[in-house]
Design a protein around this motif. Structure first.
Motif, PDB file in Angstrom:
ATOM      1  N   GLN A  44     -16.260   7.667  -0.757  1.00 34.91           N
ATOM      2  CA  GLN A  44     -15.416   7.237  -1.871  1.00 34.91           C
ATOM      3  C   GLN A  44     -14.934   8.434  -2.690  1.00 34.91           C
ATOM      4  O   GLN A  44     -13.767   8.493  -3.066  1.00 34.91           O
ATOM      5  N   GLN A  45     -15.812   9.392  -2.942  1.00 38.38           N
ATOM      6  CA  GLN A  45     -15.408  10.584  -3.690  1.00 38.38           C
ATOM      7  C   GLN A  45     -14.379  11.397  -2.912  1.00 38.38           C
ATOM      8  O   GLN A  45     -13.384  11.867  -3.488  1.00 38.38           O
ATOM      9  N   ASN A  46     -14.591  11.569  -1.632  1.00 34.05           N
ATOM     10  CA  ASN A  46     -13.659  12.327  -0.804  1.00 34.05           C
ATOM     11  C   ASN A  46     -12.304  11.628  -0.719  1.00 34.05           C
ATOM     12  O   ASN A  46     -11.256  12.267  -0.799  1.00 34.05           O
ATOM     13  N   PHE A  47     -12.328  10.306  -0.573  1.00 30.29           N
ATOM     14  CA  PHE A  47     -11.088   9.538  -0.518  1.00 30.29           C
ATOM     15  C   PHE A  47     -10.316   9.708  -1.821  1.00 30.29           C
ATOM     16  O   PHE A  47      -9.115   9.981  -1.811  1.00 30.29           O
ATOM     17  N   ALA A  48     -10.991   9.560  -2.956  1.00 29.24           N
ATOM     18  CA  ALA A  48     -10.337   9.700  -4.265  1.00 29.24           C
ATOM     19  C   ALA A  48      -9.794  11.112  -4.454  1.00 29.24           C
ATOM     20  O   ALA A  48      -8.686  11.293  -4.971  1.00 29.24           O
ATOM     21  N   LYS A  49     -10.556  12.120  -4.032  1.00 25.50           N
ATOM     22  CA  LYS A  49     -10.106  13.512  -4.161  1.00 25.50           C
ATOM     23  C   LYS A  49      -8.845  13.740  -3.326  1.00 25.50           C
ATOM     24  O   LYS A  49      -7.862  14.295  -3.818  1.00 25.50           O
ATOM     25  N   ASN A  50      -8.849  13.271  -2.092  1.00 20.88           N
ATOM     26  CA  ASN A  50      -7.672  13.446  -1.230  1.00 20.88           C
ATOM     27  C   ASN A  50      -6.490  12.619  -1.712  1.00 20.88           C
ATOM     28  O   ASN A  50      -5.344  13.022  -1.575  1.00 20.88           O
ATOM     29  N   PHE A  51      -6.777  11.461  -2.295  1.00 21.79           N
ATOM     30  CA  PHE A  51      -5.702  10.607  -2.792  1.00 21.79           C
ATOM     31  C   PHE A  51      -5.007  11.238  -3.991  1.00 21.79           C
ATOM     32  O   PHE A  51      -3.830  11.004  -4.221  1.00 21.79           O
ATOM     33  N   SER A  52      -5.725  12.066  -4.747  1.00 22.34           N
ATOM     34  CA  SER A  52      -5.140  12.671  -5.937  1.00 22.34           C
ATOM     35  C   SER A  52      -4.162  13.794  -5.594  1.00 22.34           C
ATOM     36  O   SER A  52      -3.380  14.208  -6.440  1.00 22.34           O
ATOM     37  N   VAL A  53      -4.213  14.285  -4.371  1.00 23.96           N
ATOM     38  CA  VAL A  53      -3.274  15.327  -3.939  1.00 23.96           C
ATOM     39  C   VAL A  53      -1.926  14.670  -3.675  1.00 23.96           C
ATOM     40  O   VAL A  53      -1.856  13.672  -2.952  1.00 23.96           O
ATOM     41  N   PRO A  54      -0.848  15.201  -4.260  1.00 28.23           N
ATOM     42  CA  PRO A  54       0.465  14.586  -4.021  1.00 28.23           C
ATOM     43  C   PRO A  54       0.794  14.543  -2.527  1.00 28.23           C
ATOM     44  O   PRO A  54       0.613  15.525  -1.815  1.00 28.23           O
ATOM     45  N   ALA A  55       1.214  13.391  -2.081  1.00 32.59           N
ATOM     46  CA  ALA A  55       1.550  13.208  -0.666  1.00 32.59           C
ATOM     47  C   ALA A  55       2.466  12.007  -0.533  1.00 32.59           C
ATOM     48  O   ALA A  55       2.665  11.251  -1.477  1.00 32.59           O
ATOM     49  N   ASN A  56       2.969  11.853   0.663  1.00 33.09           N
ATOM     50  CA  ASN A  56       3.763  10.675   0.984  1.00 33.09           C
ATOM     51  C   ASN A  56       2.799   9.566   1.381  1.00 33.09           C
ATOM     52  O   ASN A  56       2.085   9.694   2.371  1.00 33.09           O
ATOM     53  N   ARG A  57       2.768   8.499   0.596  1.00 31.60           N
ATOM     54  CA  ARG A  57       1.888   7.380   0.882  1.00 31.60           C
ATOM     55  C   ARG A  57       2.637   6.070   0.700  1.00 31.60           C
ATOM     56  O   ARG A  57       3.377   5.904  -0.259  1.00 31.60           O
ATOM     57  N   ARG A  58       2.399   5.141   1.610  1.00 28.40           N
ATOM     58  CA  ARG A  58       2.975   3.806   1.508  1.00 28.40           C
ATOM     59  C   ARG A  58       1.866   2.785   1.690  1.00 28.40           C
ATOM     60  O   ARG A  58       0.816   3.071   2.268  1.00 28.40           O
ATOM     61  N   VAL A  59       2.137   1.589   1.200  1.00 25.39           N
ATOM     62  CA  VAL A  59       1.187   0.482   1.274  1.00 25.39           C
ATOM     63  C   VAL A  59       1.875  -0.687   1.954  1.00 25.39           C
ATOM     64  O   VAL A  59       3.052  -0.964   1.695  1.00 25.39           O
ATOM     65  N   LEU A  60       1.140  -1.372   2.816  1.00 28.17           N
ATOM     66  CA  LEU A  60       1.593  -2.632   3.391  1.00 28.17           C
ATOM     67  C   LEU A  60       0.887  -3.735   2.618  1.00 28.17           C
ATOM     68  O   LEU A  60      -0.348  -3.731   2.504  1.00 28.17           O
ATOM     69  N   CYS A  61       1.671  -4.651   2.057  1.00 32.33           N
ATOM     70  CA  CYS A  61       1.104  -5.738   1.252  1.00 32.33           C
ATOM     71  C   CYS A  61       1.408  -7.083   1.892  1.00 32.33           C
ATOM     72  O   CYS A  61       2.428  -7.257   2.558  1.00 32.33           O
ATOM     73  N   GLU A  62       0.504  -8.015   1.651  1.00 31.89           N
ATOM     74  CA  GLU A  62       0.736  -9.411   1.973  1.00 31.89           C
ATOM     75  C   GLU A  62       0.717 -10.143   0.636  1.00 31.89           C
ATOM     76  O   GLU A  62      -0.325 -10.158  -0.044  1.00 31.89           O
ATOM     77  N   CYS A  63       1.844 -10.704   0.242  1.00 32.68           N
ATOM     78  CA  CYS A  63       1.947 -11.383  -1.056  1.00 32.68           C
ATOM     79  C   CYS A  63       1.449 -10.469  -2.179  1.00 32.68           C
ATOM     80  O   CYS A  63       0.612 -10.872  -3.002  1.00 32.68           O
ATOM     81  N   ASP A  64       1.907  -9.233  -2.205  1.00 34.94           N
ATOM     82  CA  ASP A  64       1.572  -8.230  -3.219  1.00 34.94           C
ATOM     83  C   ASP A  64       0.127  -7.729  -3.161  1.00 34.94           C
ATOM     84  O   ASP A  64      -0.284  -6.955  -4.009  1.00 34.94           O
ATOM     85  N   ARG A  65      -0.660  -8.140  -2.173  1.00 35.88           N
ATOM     86  CA  ARG A  65      -2.045  -7.671  -2.022  1.00 35.88           C
ATOM     87  C   ARG A  65      -2.098  -6.635  -0.908  1.00 35.88           C
ATOM     88  O   ARG A  65      -1.703  -6.918   0.229  1.00 35.88           O
ATOM     89  N   PRO A  66      -2.556  -5.405  -1.204  1.00 32.65           N
ATOM     90  CA  PRO A  66      -2.614  -4.376  -0.165  1.00 32.65           C
ATOM     91  C   PRO A  66      -3.524  -4.781   0.991  1.00 32.65           C
ATOM     92  O   PRO A  66      -4.642  -5.256   0.787  1.00 32.65           O
ATOM     93  N   ILE A  67      -2.990  -4.609   2.214  1.00 29.53           N
ATOM     94  CA  ILE A  67      -3.778  -4.882   3.419  1.00 29.53           C
ATOM     95  C   ILE A  67      -3.764  -3.680   4.370  1.00 29.53           C
ATOM     96  O   ILE A  67      -4.465  -3.683   5.372  1.00 29.53           O
ATOM     97  N   GLY A  68      -2.977  -2.670   4.043  1.00 35.30           N
ATOM     98  CA  GLY A  68      -2.916  -1.476   4.871  1.00 35.30           C
ATOM     99  C   GLY A  68      -2.240  -0.349   4.119  1.00 35.30           C
ATOM    100  O   GLY A  68      -1.612  -0.570   3.080  1.00 35.30           O
ATOM    101  N   TRP A  69      -2.396   0.871   4.641  1.00 36.52           N
ATOM    102  CA  TRP A  69      -1.761   2.032   4.009  1.00 36.52           C
ATOM    103  C   TRP A  69      -1.610   3.129   5.048  1.00 36.52           C
ATOM    104  O   TRP A  69      -2.260   3.114   6.089  1.00 36.52           O
ATOM    105  N   TRP A  70      -0.732   4.069   4.739  1.00 35.50           N
ATOM    106  CA  TRP A  70      -0.562   5.231   5.596  1.00 35.50           C
ATOM    107  C   TRP A  70      -0.037   6.391   4.778  1.00 35.50           C
ATOM    108  O   TRP A  70       0.520   6.210   3.702  1.00 35.50           O
ATOM    109  N   CYS A  71      -0.279   7.596   5.284  1.00 39.14           N
ATOM    110  CA  CYS A  71       0.234   8.794   4.625  1.00 39.14           C
ATOM    111  C   CYS A  71       0.708   9.772   5.691  1.00 39.14           C
ATOM    112  O   CYS A  71       0.258   9.713   6.834  1.00 39.14           O
TER     113      CYS A  71
END
Length: 127
Positions: A44-71
């Motif tokens: 969780q700490q590593n994920f949050a640390k990497n997520f804080s780095v600016p990058a191209n990220r998108r989310v796949l949602c079902e009815c506005d609820r995230p079900i997937g992501w990619w960068c």
């Protein structure tokens, strides 16, 4: 690119980090655990640390609820997929192919010369 309803793509935000980590954990923890042991606090700490780095990220949602992501990272010459995660409950429904086809559309729209387009077309069935 058109997704079947009720799915939609959107940009990821810092407010998504907990939901996207939950998807990452659901999709990857069994595999990581077999190789290195899944250490939840470190992951969780590593994920949050990497997520804080600016990058191209998108989310796949079902009815506005995230079900997937990619960068990804990109340049004029290439697009590099860093990670794709899709919640296991939504796998094997063609949604991963939709994500890969999104990359193809981005590559073609930006005139990026990449083997990505050929590779994705070879791997994916039509969405």
């Amino acid at each position: 690119m058109q997704l079947p309803k009720p799915y939609q793509f959107r940009d990821a935000t810092m407010g998504d980090v907990d939901a996207l980590f939950a998807i990452h954990k659901a999709a990857m923890s069994d595999y990581v655990d077999r190789i290195w042991d899944w250490e939840d606090v470190w992951q969780q700490q590593n994920f949050a640390k990497n997520f804080s780095v600016p990058a191209n990220r998108r989310v796949l949602c079902e009815c506005d609820r995230p079900i997937g992501w990619w960068c990804w990272t990109s340049s004029q010459q290439s697009i590099f997929i860093n990670a794709i995660a899709l919640h296991p409950a939504h796998q094997r429904q063609g949604l991963g192919s939709c994500i890969l086809n999104w990359f193809v559309a981005q590559s073609e729209a930006s005139d990026t010369k990449s083997d990505l387009v050929k590779s994705v077309r070879a791997m994916c069935r039509p969405p």
